[in-house]
Scaffold this motif. Structure first.
Motif, PDB file in Angstrom:
ATOM      1  N   GLY A  89       2.096  10.768  -8.731  1.00 17.20           N
ATOM      2  CA  GLY A  89       3.146  10.539  -9.543  1.00 17.20           C
ATOM      3  C   GLY A  89       2.424  10.144 -10.926  1.00 17.20           C
ATOM      4  O   GLY A  89       1.565  11.018 -11.402  1.00 17.20           O
ATOM      5  N   THR A  90       2.799   9.106 -11.638  1.00 18.84           N
ATOM      6  CA  THR A  90       2.258   8.966 -13.155  1.00 18.84           C
ATOM      7  C   THR A  90       1.261   8.051 -13.094  1.00 18.84           C
ATOM      8  O   THR A  90       0.689   7.908 -14.198  1.00 18.84           O
ATOM      9  CB  THR A  90       3.616   8.264 -14.072  1.00 18.84           C
ATOM     10  N   ALA A  91       0.787   7.567 -11.840  1.00 17.79           N
ATOM     11  CA  ALA A  91      -0.050   6.562 -11.835  1.00 17.79           C
ATOM     12  C   ALA A  91      -1.564   7.185 -12.419  1.00 17.79           C
ATOM     13  O   ALA A  91      -1.733   8.307 -12.165  1.00 17.79           O
ATOM     14  CB  ALA A  91      -0.396   5.908 -10.574  1.00 17.79           C
ATOM     15  N   THR A  92      -2.240   6.515 -13.145  1.00 15.68           N
ATOM     16  CA  THR A  92      -3.699   6.750 -13.377  1.00 15.68           C
ATOM     17  C   THR A  92      -4.498   6.987 -12.368  1.00 15.68           C
ATOM     18  O   THR A  92      -5.318   8.129 -12.294  1.00 15.68           O
ATOM     19  CB  THR A  92      -4.478   5.770 -14.394  1.00 15.68           C
ATOM     20  N   LEU A  93      -4.257   6.185 -11.266  1.00 17.93           N
ATOM     21  CA  LEU A  93      -5.202   6.444 -10.104  1.00 17.93           C
ATOM     22  C   LEU A  93      -4.317   6.370  -8.695  1.00 17.93           C
ATOM     23  O   LEU A  93      -3.682   5.600  -8.396  1.00 17.93           O
ATOM     24  CB  LEU A  93      -6.230   5.227  -9.802  1.00 17.93           C
ATOM     25  N   ASP A  94      -4.472   7.761  -7.941  1.00 15.04           N
ATOM     26  CA  ASP A  94      -3.855   7.770  -6.707  1.00 15.04           C
ATOM     27  C   ASP A  94      -5.098   7.821  -5.704  1.00 15.04           C
ATOM     28  O   ASP A  94      -6.189   8.412  -5.765  1.00 15.04           O
ATOM     29  CB  ASP A  94      -3.254   9.319  -6.948  1.00 15.04           C
ATOM     30  N   LEU A  95      -4.782   6.926  -4.616  1.00 12.52           N
ATOM     31  CA  LEU A  95      -5.687   6.862  -3.616  1.00 12.52           C
ATOM     32  C   LEU A  95      -5.414   7.603  -2.141  1.00 12.52           C
ATOM     33  O   LEU A  95      -4.365   7.518  -1.963  1.00 12.52           O
ATOM     34  CB  LEU A  95      -6.194   5.389  -3.445  1.00 12.52           C
ATOM     35  N   GLY A 115       1.340   1.283  -7.037  1.00 10.94           N
ATOM     36  CA  GLY A 115       1.682   0.216  -6.295  1.00 10.94           C
ATOM     37  C   GLY A 115       2.686   0.521  -5.069  1.00 10.94           C
ATOM     38  O   GLY A 115       3.405  -0.419  -4.546  1.00 10.94           O
ATOM     39  N   SER A 116       2.435   1.746  -4.502  1.00 10.87           N
ATOM     40  CA  SER A 116       3.630   1.925  -3.657  1.00 10.87           C
ATOM     41  C   SER A 116       2.835   2.707  -2.366  1.00 10.87           C
ATOM     42  O   SER A 116       1.592   3.202  -2.732  1.00 10.87           O
ATOM     43  CB  SER A 116       4.566   2.772  -4.139  1.00 10.87           C
ATOM     44  N   PHE A 117       3.458   2.699  -1.200  1.00 10.39           N
ATOM     45  CA  PHE A 117       2.810   3.538  -0.317  1.00 10.39           C
ATOM     46  C   PHE A 117       2.860   4.804  -0.601  1.00 10.39           C
ATOM     47  O   PHE A 117       3.831   5.454  -1.129  1.00 10.39           O
ATOM     48  CB  PHE A 117       3.484   3.375   1.248  1.00 10.39           C
ATOM     49  N   ALA A 118       1.929   5.793  -0.196  1.00  6.93           N
ATOM     50  CA  ALA A 118       1.988   7.272  -0.354  1.00  6.93           C
ATOM     51  C   ALA A 118       1.496   7.784   0.764  1.00  6.93           C
ATOM     52  O   ALA A 118       0.756   7.548   1.358  1.00  6.93           O
ATOM     53  CB  ALA A 118       1.103   7.693  -1.627  1.00  6.93           C
ATOM     54  N   VAL A 119       2.545   8.787   1.082  1.00  6.28           N
ATOM     55  CA  VAL A 119       2.198   9.756   2.303  1.00  6.28           C
ATOM     56  C   VAL A 119       2.676  11.191   1.861  1.00  6.28           C
ATOM     57  O   VAL A 119       3.489  11.446   1.422  1.00  6.28           O
ATOM     58  CB  VAL A 119       3.379   9.376   3.325  1.00  6.28           C
ATOM     59  N   LEU A 120       1.631  12.090   2.168  1.00  4.97           N
ATOM     60  CA  LEU A 120       1.619  13.294   2.007  1.00  4.97           C
ATOM     61  C   LEU A 120       1.369  14.228   3.173  1.00  4.97           C
ATOM     62  O   LEU A 120       0.535  13.712   4.090  1.00  4.97           O
ATOM     63  CB  LEU A 120       0.555  13.668   0.759  1.00  4.97           C
ATOM     64  N   ARG A 121       2.005  15.456   3.081  1.00  5.80           N
ATOM     65  CA  ARG A 121       1.819  16.078   4.484  1.00  5.80           C
ATOM     66  C   ARG A 121       1.351  17.702   3.878  1.00  5.80           C
ATOM     67  O   ARG A 121       2.048  18.137   2.943  1.00  5.80           O
ATOM     68  CB  ARG A 121       2.872  16.418   5.475  1.00  5.80           C
ATOM     69  N   PRO A 141       7.950   2.117  -2.416  1.00  5.41           N
ATOM     70  CA  PRO A 141       7.659   0.954  -2.961  1.00  5.41           C
ATOM     71  C   PRO A 141       7.941  -0.226  -1.907  1.00  5.41           C
ATOM     72  O   PRO A 141       9.195  -0.180  -1.212  1.00  5.41           O
ATOM     73  CB  PRO A 141       8.652   0.651  -4.022  1.00  5.41           C
ATOM     74  N   ILE A 142       7.070  -1.437  -1.682  1.00  6.73           N
ATOM     75  CA  ILE A 142       7.252  -2.425  -0.828  1.00  6.73           C
ATOM     76  C   ILE A 142       7.011  -3.665  -1.548  1.00  6.73           C
ATOM     77  O   ILE A 142       5.781  -4.044  -1.556  1.00  6.73           O
ATOM     78  CB  ILE A 142       6.704  -2.249   0.590  1.00  6.73           C
ATOM     79  N   GLY A 143       7.870  -4.397  -1.837  1.00  9.25           N
ATOM     80  CA  GLY A 143       7.821  -5.942  -2.251  1.00  9.25           C
ATOM     81  C   GLY A 143       6.947  -5.924  -3.491  1.00  9.25           C
ATOM     82  O   GLY A 143       6.800  -4.969  -4.347  1.00  9.25           O
ATOM     83  N   ALA A 144       6.575  -7.097  -3.691  1.00 16.34           N
ATOM     84  CA  ALA A 144       5.849  -7.261  -5.156  1.00 16.34           C
ATOM     85  C   ALA A 144       4.234  -7.311  -4.805  1.00 16.34           C
ATOM     86  O   ALA A 144       3.922  -7.497  -3.505  1.00 16.34           O
ATOM     87  CB  ALA A 144       6.288  -8.465  -5.629  1.00 16.34           C
ATOM     88  N   GLY A 145       3.528  -7.354  -5.860  1.00 15.18           N
ATOM     89  CA  GLY A 145       1.872  -7.370  -5.677  1.00 15.18           C
ATOM     90  C   GLY A 145       1.363  -6.085  -5.464  1.00 15.18           C
ATOM     91  O   GLY A 145      -0.011  -6.257  -5.341  1.00 15.18           O
ATOM     92  N   GLY A 146       1.932  -4.948  -5.344  1.00 10.06           N
ATOM     93  CA  GLY A 146       1.310  -3.769  -5.249  1.00 10.06           C
ATOM     94  C   GLY A 146       1.017  -3.489  -3.619  1.00 10.06           C
ATOM     95  O   GLY A 146       0.584  -4.336  -2.844  1.00 10.06           O
ATOM     96  N   ALA A 147       1.174  -2.288  -3.149  1.00  7.25           N
ATOM     97  CA  ALA A 147       1.294  -1.694  -1.954  1.00  7.25           C
ATOM     98  C   ALA A 147       0.458  -0.723  -1.820  1.00  7.25           C
ATOM     99  O   ALA A 147       0.431   0.243  -2.568  1.00  7.25           O
ATOM    100  CB  ALA A 147       2.672  -1.570  -1.279  1.00  7.25           C
ATOM    101  N   GLN A 148      -0.448  -0.606  -0.729  1.00  8.90           N
ATOM    102  CA  GLN A 148      -1.545   0.555  -0.379  1.00  8.90           C
ATOM    103  C   GLN A 148      -1.647   0.749   1.072  1.00  8.90           C
ATOM    104  O   GLN A 148      -1.943  -0.033   1.993  1.00  8.90           O
ATOM    105  CB  GLN A 148      -2.518   0.277  -1.137  1.00  8.90           C
ATOM    106  N   VAL A 166       0.216  -5.706   1.303  1.00  2.71           N
ATOM    107  CA  VAL A 166       1.210  -5.653   0.216  1.00  2.71           C
ATOM    108  C   VAL A 166       0.917  -6.990  -0.294  1.00  2.71           C
ATOM    109  O   VAL A 166       1.106  -8.083   0.337  1.00  2.71           O
ATOM    110  CB  VAL A 166       2.721  -5.579   0.744  1.00  2.71           C
ATOM    111  N   GLY A 167       0.116  -7.086  -1.583  1.00  9.07           N
ATOM    112  CA  GLY A 167      -0.285  -8.202  -2.096  1.00  9.07           C
ATOM    113  C   GLY A 167      -1.325  -8.990  -1.003  1.00  9.07           C
ATOM    114  O   GLY A 167      -2.429  -8.147  -0.632  1.00  9.07           O
TER     115      GLY A 167
END
Length: 211
Positions: A89-95, A115-121, A141-148, A166-167
């Protein structure tokens, strides 16, 4: 390249030809790396002439086979020379934090973006799977506080279960084989757990018993 060509069982190999007059050597350079352990055929057309302008009596054709890859070497048949990179996406850092390989050899990679879960196939060749999410990518996106997302497991029915943080808490998300959230799981496909729950243990349980 019309005078010097290389082909495999599925047709001609794209590439370019260079000529070194001093060394009197023609070099064919393929656009993409050749596949290991694969037979190829090279051909020099009869239209090629010597310094005096005399053409060859007939085309010169020979075959060769590329060497088998060594253990741990990059696979040129995957992505670009064995590697693939994806902007989520537009994030500076994807993990990317974890992956699992499906029975059909497709590769599911999970991590985080903005700050959202990312799933790629990906397909077995390293290209994004257009049949999954949007162009092979899903962000949740899941809740507040950032998700990974930090762990992933496949259920026997093909459902994809992802666990992460999530947080200070933990979340489990279940996706269908097409990347859509599973409405039969938790709330719209998402379950959040209190702080202190262990995402790795949750994902491991899914991997072991498929539930």
């Amino acid at each position: 390249t019309a005078s010097f060509s290389v082909s495999a069982g599925n047709g001609p190999i794209a590439g370019s030809v260079s000529w070194d007059g001093a060394a009197r050597t023609a070099t064919f350079t393929p656009t993409s790396a050749l596949v290991p352990s694969t037979p190829y055929t090279a051909s020099i057309a009869a239209s090629v002439t010597d310094a005096a302008g005399n053409p060859m009596a007939s085309p010169h054709v020979w075959s060769f086979e590329t060497a088998a890859p060594t253990a741990g070497s990059l696979d040129p048949a995957f992505g670009t020379l064995g590697m693939t990179t994806t902007d989520i996406g537009t994030a500076t850092l994807d993990l990317a934090n974890a992956l699992v390989i499906q029975p059909d050899d497709k590769i599911v990679v999970v991590g985080g973006s903005a700050g959202s879960f990312a799933v790629l196939r990906y397909g077995a060749d390293g290209t994004l799977d257009p049949g999954f999410g949007t162009g092979g990518k899903v962000t949740t996106p899941i809740g507040a506080g950032g998700a990974q997302a930090r762990a992933v497991a496949l259920q026997e029915d093909g459902m994809i279960v992802v666990a992460g943080t999530v947080g200070y808490g933990t979340a489990l998300v279940r996706y269908g084989m097409d990347g859509a959230l599973d409405p039969a799981f938790g709330s719209g496909g998402i379950v959040t757990l209190a702080a202190g729950a262990t995402w790795s243990a949750a994902a491991y349980a899914v991997a072991v018993d498929g539930s």
